[in-house]
Enzyme design. Structure first.
Site, mmCIF file in Angstrom:
data_model
loop_
_atom_site.group_PDB
_atom_site.id
_atom_site.type_symbol
_atom_site.label_atom_id
_atom_site.label_comp_id
_atom_site.label_asym_id
_atom_site.label_seq_id
_atom_site.Cartn_x
_atom_site.Cartn_y
_atom_site.Cartn_z
ATOM 1 N N SER A 190 -53.107 -5.360 0.210
ATOM 2 C CA SER A 190 -53.189 -4.084 -0.511
ATOM 3 C C SER A 190 -52.219 -4.054 -1.695
ATOM 4 O O SER A 190 -52.279 -4.949 -2.542
ATOM 5 C CB SER A 190 -52.932 -2.946 0.482
ATOM 6 O OG SER A 190 -53.262 -1.717 -0.083
ATOM 7 N N ASP A 342 -64.195 -0.462 1.467
ATOM 8 C CA ASP A 342 -62.846 -0.383 0.924
ATOM 9 C C ASP A 342 -62.944 -0.032 -0.559
ATOM 10 O O ASP A 342 -63.675 -0.703 -1.296
ATOM 11 C CB ASP A 342 -62.167 -1.762 1.106
ATOM 12 C CG ASP A 342 -60.757 -1.816 0.533
ATOM 13 O OD1 ASP A 342 -60.242 -0.767 0.106
ATOM 14 O OD2 ASP A 342 -60.181 -2.920 0.504
ATOM 15 N N HIS A 372 -60.283 -1.107 4.825
ATOM 16 C CA HIS A 372 -58.944 -1.306 4.283
ATOM 17 C C HIS A 372 -57.839 -1.209 5.338
ATOM 18 O O HIS A 372 -57.886 -0.345 6.208
ATOM 19 C CB HIS A 372 -58.680 -0.263 3.200
ATOM 20 C CG HIS A 372 -57.490 -0.598 2.354
ATOM 21 N ND1 HIS A 372 -57.539 -1.572 1.380
ATOM 22 C CD2 HIS A 372 -56.222 -0.136 2.364
ATOM 23 C CE1 HIS A 372 -56.350 -1.669 0.818
ATOM 24 N NE2 HIS A 372 -55.530 -0.822 1.394
#
Ligand SMILES: *[C@@H]1O[C@H](CO)[C@@H](O)[C@H](O)[C@H]1NC(C)=O
Ligand SMILES: *[C@@H]1O[C@H](CO)[C@@H](O)[C@H](O)[C@H]1NC(C)=O
Length: 402
Positions: A190, A342, A372
């Site tokens: 991320s 995501d 995610h």
């Protein structure tokens, strides 16, 4: 106080009931776990927003408090010695395998996610992953804790990460920990995936570090903040764990103290006129495979509507997709995991295209039932199978390629 607690509890139950029925795509495994996880995330967002509006505490303070509940204590085990220390004043957690090694070891530098405002190598998911990596690969692993927003905004996160990486790459430090400088990987998820990417670009293109990075591993990375309306941001707007609204809120905290910024980002009207030349680097109508473009219509962001003139928007250290082809050419072997559900999916997909276009070796795994942040939930209490799957794919790739 009692009444306040009762109120909170009431709100929580009501919302849980309302959210638990949120449709979760049918191909996602462990359906009920994911429903509870997603509902919890959305309730926390709701509560944080309420607390901020009432004036109890800031939204981000509340979320940070929740995430801190998941922090682990420093703990060595029978296979790995774990130490907290600092590299160039940046806090790091070191995992050193206990067994003897005849030859220098491989190493992995891991950069955690958390939207630039949250998180730590102390979170149970990361501690578990880094320990596992050290043990399974007999490798030295370093978790890095960079400064967080909104107290510390861009580029503090990047600067801390690269400072720690440079520190580690000194010959005396590599020798101290018994690391083979030709076998170092940098990994991140991320926001940490963004930091890992940006640092790798700098290291490979700079002359400051004698050694080069052997490989980078990126999990559902954020790789651009200049187009807030790519197809995955449209399709997963209310996505599992990370919604577009939350992403915009947290991103603005990291970028600048400006109340009008989130609104401009929602409308995709925040880039300055002079940034027009950058949009070719994130032109998804060219860079996304047709399968993901579907029938979405490409619309160019309207430029120059607002005047934020924030240098971050044109900075490759915040949007690694803005690197030129000649900068990308020098990148090492790359492993990228993207998830279908995501909002950041297309960042990863576009980076895969750009790297392949210039001949960088890329191993790309797209997880059709992925969403995610899964790596953060593979430990107690959820033991999310998706997170464990990603871990196993990653470890086996690392073992064969590092
Ligand atoms: C994006 O690509 C399309 C072709 O698919 C093209 O018409 C458009 O001009 C491009 N825009 C930018 C900003 O590169
Ligand atoms: C933005 O700033 C430029 C120069 O500072 C000015 O010419 C322009 O009118 C401004 N645009 C808006 C929308 O405020």
């Amino acid at each position: 106080m009692m009444r306040f607690k009762a109120l909170c509890l009431g709100l929580l139950c009501g919302l849980l009931a309302a959210h638990i029925y949120m449709p979760i795509p049918s191909n996602i495994e462990e359906h009920w776990k994911v429903m509870v996880l997603d509902a919890t995330a959305k309730i926390c967002t709701f509560m944080g927003t309420c607390f901020e509006n009432i004036g109890i505490m800031k939204y981000e303070e509340f979320i940070s408090m929740i995430i801190r509940l998941d922090y682990t204590q420093l703990l060595s085990d029978e296979y790995v010695t774990v130490t907290d220390t600092t590299f160039a004043d940046v806090p790091v957690r070191l995992y050193l395998p206990k067994r003897k090694s005849e030859t220098p070891r491989r190493a992995v530098i891991y950069i955690h996610g958390g939207a630039y405002c949250f998180g730590s190598f102390k979170q149970s998911g990361y501690d578990f992953l880094n320990r596992w990596t050290a043990n399974k690969l007999d490798a030295v692993v370093v978790g890095v804790d960079y400064r967080l927003g909104p107290q510390h905004r861009f580029p503090a996160q990047f600067e801390d990460t690269i400072a720690a990486v440079k520190f580690f790459f000194q010959d005396k430090i590599l020798t101290k920990y018994g690391v083979d400088p030709t076998r170092v990987c940098i990994s991140g998820d991320s926001a940490g995936g963004m930091l890992a990417t940006a640092v790798t670009q700098q290291v490979q293109n700079g002359l400051e570090i004698k050694h080069k990075i052997k490989a980078q591993a990126l999990f559902y990375p954020s790789l651009q903040i200049i187009d807030s309306y790519v197809p995955s941001l449209r399709e997963s707007e209310n996505g599992i764990i990370l919604t577009r609204e939350v992403a915009i809120k947290l991103l603005s905290l990291y970028i600048a103290e400006d109340e009008t910024l989130p609104q401009a980002m929602r409308r995709n009207q925040y880039m300055p006129l002079e940034s027009r030349h950058l949009f070719k680097f994130v032109n998804w109508s060219i860079l996304l495979p047709e399968k993901y473009r579907k029938d979405h219509v490409y619309t160019e962001p309207s430029l120059g509507t607002t005047n934020f003139s924030l240098p971050i928007f044109m900075d490759v250290r915040a949007s690694p997709l803005l690197a030129s082809d000649s900068q990308l050419r020098n990148l090492p072997l790359t492993y990228i995991i993207t998830c279908q559900y995501d909002i950041l999916r297309d960042d990863g997909l576009m980076y895969v295209s750009r790297l392949q276009n210039v001949g960088v070796q890329v191993v790309h795994e797209h997880i059709e039932d992925g969403f995610h942040g899964a790596l953060s939930y593979m430990t107690s209490p959820l033991y999310l199978h998706l997170g464990l799957r990603i871990r196993d794919m990653y470890i086996s790739w690392l073992d064969n390629n590092l």
